[in-house]
Design a protein around this motif. Structure first.
Motif, short mmCIF file in Angstrom:
data_model
loop_
_atom_site.label_atom_id
_atom_site.label_comp_id
_atom_site.label_asym_id
_atom_site.label_seq_id
_atom_site.Cartn_x
_atom_site.Cartn_y
_atom_site.Cartn_z
N LEU A 199 0.83 -1.21 0.00
CA LEU A 199 0.00 0.00 0.00
C LEU A 199 0.86 1.26 0.00
O LEU A 199 0.51 2.26 -0.63
CB LEU A 199 -0.97 -0.01 1.19
N ASP A 223 -3.80 6.13 1.37
CA ASP A 223 -2.68 5.20 1.43
C ASP A 223 -1.49 5.72 2.26
O ASP A 223 -0.38 5.25 2.09
CB ASP A 223 -2.20 4.84 0.01
N ILE A 246 -3.40 3.66 6.36
CA ILE A 246 -3.30 2.23 6.02
C ILE A 246 -3.54 1.38 7.27
O ILE A 246 -4.31 0.42 7.24
CB ILE A 246 -1.91 1.90 5.43
#
Ligand code: AMP
Length: 191
Positions: free
Chosen positions: A125, A137, A142
């Motif tokens: 990610l 992201d 995340i």
């Protein structure tokens, strides 16, 4: 109809694989994440409503998903079924999907999970953040998305296991290797 739910944490490769599966099996690819990103880009009323939620890595409220999904599904004709990517993410959404499909005397055929461990997910990610510049992201977001996945989405494994519909494949390897594993599961299922 063959209705497939592709399942797994963010960054497990659902989007990439869904495009390939949709093409091979003539399925309509419905990605709720893509729909939201397009609404945000076009600054629609829905886009403005969900932008902050998505940027924090939280889930959009269930009640906003049903109509969105129904409208997205209506757009397709002459298909063999649907592939749902990023939906359902909560038990309520899974129940809503069952009801929606039931309207056309249909059901979820198979739920296929891509298994990838958490550290690999975080690395993927972060890389995607650099490449695509997705605001959801960043490392803190995340970690939140993974927590949200573990709390709200993972319980769906039991929901679908109880119905005998849940299967998983290794989500690590080349795109083609993973795709081949997915196809052999699907082929066995529809044979
Ligand atoms: P995705 O591209 O599937 O990872 O989705 C990006 C973001 O859109 C998610 O982190 C959620 O904030 C939102 N989203 C997408 N699909 C759903 C869903 N089924 N339920 C709630 N929120 C969703």
């Amino acid at each position: 109809m063959f209705n497939l739910v592709i399942f797994g944490p963010p960054g497990s490769g659902k989007g990439t694989q869904s495009v390939k599966i949709a093409e091979k099996y003539n399925l309509a690819h419905i990605s709720t994440g893509d729909i939201f990103r397009s609404e945000i880009k076009n600054k629609t009323e829905l886009g403005l409503k969900v932008q902050g939620i998505i940027e924090k890595g939280e889930l959009v409220p269930d009640e906003l998903l049903v109509e969105l999904l129904e409208n997205a599904m209506k757009k397709y004709k002459n298909i063999e079924g649907y592939i749902f990517d990023g939906f359902p993410r909560t038990i309520q959404q899974a129940r809503d999907l069952d009801l929606l499909l039931k309207k056309s005397i249909d059901c979820v055929s198979l739920v296929l999970a891509l298994e990838v461990d958490e550290e690999e997910i975080i690395q993927r990610l972060l890389k995607r953040a650099q490449e695509q510049g997705r605001k959801d992201d960043t490392e803190a977001v995340i970690r939140n998305r993974l927590e949200v996945y573990n709390k709200q989405t993972r319980p769906l494994i039991d929901y679908y296991n109880e119905q005998g519909k849940f299967l998983s494949v290794e989500g690590v390897g080349s795109i083609d290797e993973i795709f081949n594993s997915i196809c052999s599961v699907i082929d066995k299922h529809i044979a």
